[in-house]
Structures are given as C-alpha cells and as structure tokens.
Design a protein around this motif. Structure first.
Motif, mmCIF file in Angstrom:
data_model
loop_
_atom_site.group_PDB
_atom_site.id
_atom_site.type_symbol
_atom_site.label_atom_id
_atom_site.label_comp_id
_atom_site.label_asym_id
_atom_site.label_seq_id
_atom_site.Cartn_x
_atom_site.Cartn_y
_atom_site.Cartn_z
ATOM 1 N N UNK A 40 0.791 -1.275 0.082
ATOM 2 C CA UNK A 40 -0.032 -0.021 -0.121
ATOM 3 C C UNK A 40 0.944 1.177 0.041
ATOM 4 N N UNK A 41 1.854 1.212 0.935
ATOM 5 C CA UNK A 41 2.645 2.448 0.824
ATOM 6 C C UNK A 41 3.468 2.942 -0.370
ATOM 7 N N UNK A 42 4.176 1.730 -0.765
ATOM 8 C CA UNK A 42 4.811 2.031 -1.978
ATOM 9 C C UNK A 42 3.822 2.404 -3.030
ATOM 10 N N UNK A 43 2.556 1.842 -3.031
ATOM 11 C CA UNK A 43 1.559 2.195 -4.335
ATOM 12 C C UNK A 43 1.175 3.672 -4.230
ATOM 13 N N UNK A 50 -4.541 1.436 -9.196
ATOM 14 C CA UNK A 50 -4.985 0.027 -9.193
ATOM 15 C C UNK A 50 -4.592 -0.803 -8.164
ATOM 16 N N UNK A 51 -2.925 -0.519 -7.704
ATOM 17 C CA UNK A 51 -2.233 -1.361 -6.657
ATOM 18 C C UNK A 51 -2.908 -0.770 -5.292
ATOM 19 N N UNK A 129 10.993 -4.063 -3.891
ATOM 20 C CA UNK A 129 11.336 -3.955 -5.365
ATOM 21 C C UNK A 129 10.107 -4.734 -5.978
ATOM 22 N N UNK A 130 9.551 -5.593 -5.816
ATOM 23 C CA UNK A 130 8.583 -6.043 -6.511
ATOM 24 C C UNK A 130 7.285 -5.207 -6.598
ATOM 25 N N UNK A 131 6.863 -4.901 -5.377
ATOM 26 C CA UNK A 131 5.660 -3.708 -5.705
ATOM 27 C C UNK A 131 5.977 -2.571 -6.441
ATOM 28 N N UNK A 132 7.380 -2.001 -6.455
ATOM 29 C CA UNK A 132 7.555 -0.992 -7.376
ATOM 30 C C UNK A 132 7.432 -1.445 -8.655
ATOM 31 N N UNK A 137 4.610 -0.623 -13.803
ATOM 32 C CA UNK A 137 3.613 -1.228 -14.872
ATOM 33 C C UNK A 137 2.356 -0.676 -14.884
ATOM 34 N N UNK A 138 1.812 -0.667 -13.960
ATOM 35 C CA UNK A 138 0.288 -0.203 -14.021
ATOM 36 C C UNK A 138 0.332 1.128 -14.114
ATOM 37 N N UNK A 139 1.121 2.000 -13.554
ATOM 38 C CA UNK A 139 1.079 3.496 -13.936
ATOM 39 C C UNK A 139 1.268 3.671 -15.391
ATOM 40 N N UNK A 140 2.368 2.951 -15.871
ATOM 41 C CA UNK A 140 2.796 3.600 -17.326
ATOM 42 C C UNK A 140 1.887 3.068 -18.316
#
Length: 147
Positions: A40-43, A50-51, A129-132, A137-140
């Motif tokens: 959640x925080x990275x998102x 989306x995340x 690293x994974x959530x980033x 991918x989702x933002x782009x």
C-alpha cells in the motif's frame, strides 16, 4: 486517459517473471501485515490507483483496520498506531521507492536491520522491489482499478 498496451497480453513471459516474484514472496517469513503495508505505501508514493485499490482490499480481508489504512500516508505523524518494526519497514519502503532521492540512508538501513535478520531484511527488500515493479507497469500502462 487513452488505452495503452497490455504487457500481460503482449509479453506474457515478462509478466510471468514478475508474478514469479510474488510466488516467491508467498514463501517468505514476512508477515502478511507487513507485506500489505509495503504494497500500500509504495503504491501511494507511486500514485498507483490500481495497486492501492487491490492492496487495501487485501489488507482489510486480512484484518487490517480502516484507521491504519487511512492514516498510512501520514504514518510518521501518528504515535502508537504502527509498531516500531512497521515504522522501520515503512521508512525503508519510502526510501527504496524514492531511490533517486539519495538512496537508502544509513539510519533507515540500521533501524530496519535492528528488527530483522539478514535473510528477512533481504526478503523485505525484494517485496519492496516487486511492488515498485508492479506500480511502474500499472501506472505506465494506465491499468485502472476494478469498479
């Protein structure tokens, strides 16, 4: 927002590789609460609607409180709501997510290291690293949350 490419459809092997990191993370010793706080925080930092949507739903299903979810983006301003261990992970998450702003400080690294052994700290870093990767991918590609 216009429609953009779908990486999962166009490059399924790449998507599967990123999903493989999620499969790995399911086998780690990171507790579910920390995993969701990281996601959640990275998102939030990355602005990935989306995340944020997906992981707040997942966190609620695992028993996370509305208050902790709502206040997560202001975790530094709230006393007693997040444990010292969670706060260490949140600081690490922010610094790794904003890596171009000077990397991970010694203070943040040492604080996280005081709570976790080397293997668990490595697992936590891979989770960040994974959530980033997912966020980017989702933002782009403008992936939208389900309504």
């Amino acid at each position: 927002m216009g429609k953009r490419i779908n990486i999962a459809e166009l490059e399924p092997a790449a998507y599967k590789a990123l999903a493989g990191l999620e499969s790995y993370l399911a086998t780690t010793a990171i507790n579910k609460t920390l995993k969701e706080l990281i996601k959640i925080r990275a998102s939030q930092v990355n602005g990935c609607a989306f995340c944020i949507n997906m992981h707040t739903i997942d966190a609620r299903k695992q028993g996370e409180t509305e208050q902790r979810i709502y206040l997560l983006n202001a975790w530094r301003e709230v006393d007693g709501l997040y444990t010292d261990e969670e706060r260490a992970v949140l600081a690490l998450t922010e610094e790794m997510t904003l890596i171009a702003n000077g990397g991970v400080s010694e203070e943040t690294y040492r604080n996280a290291k005081s709570f976790f052994d080397d293997n668990l700290l490595a697992q936590i870093m891979v989770a960040i690293i994974t959530i980033n990767g997912w966020n980017r991918m989702c933002v782009a590609t403008h992936i939208q949350p389900a309504s």
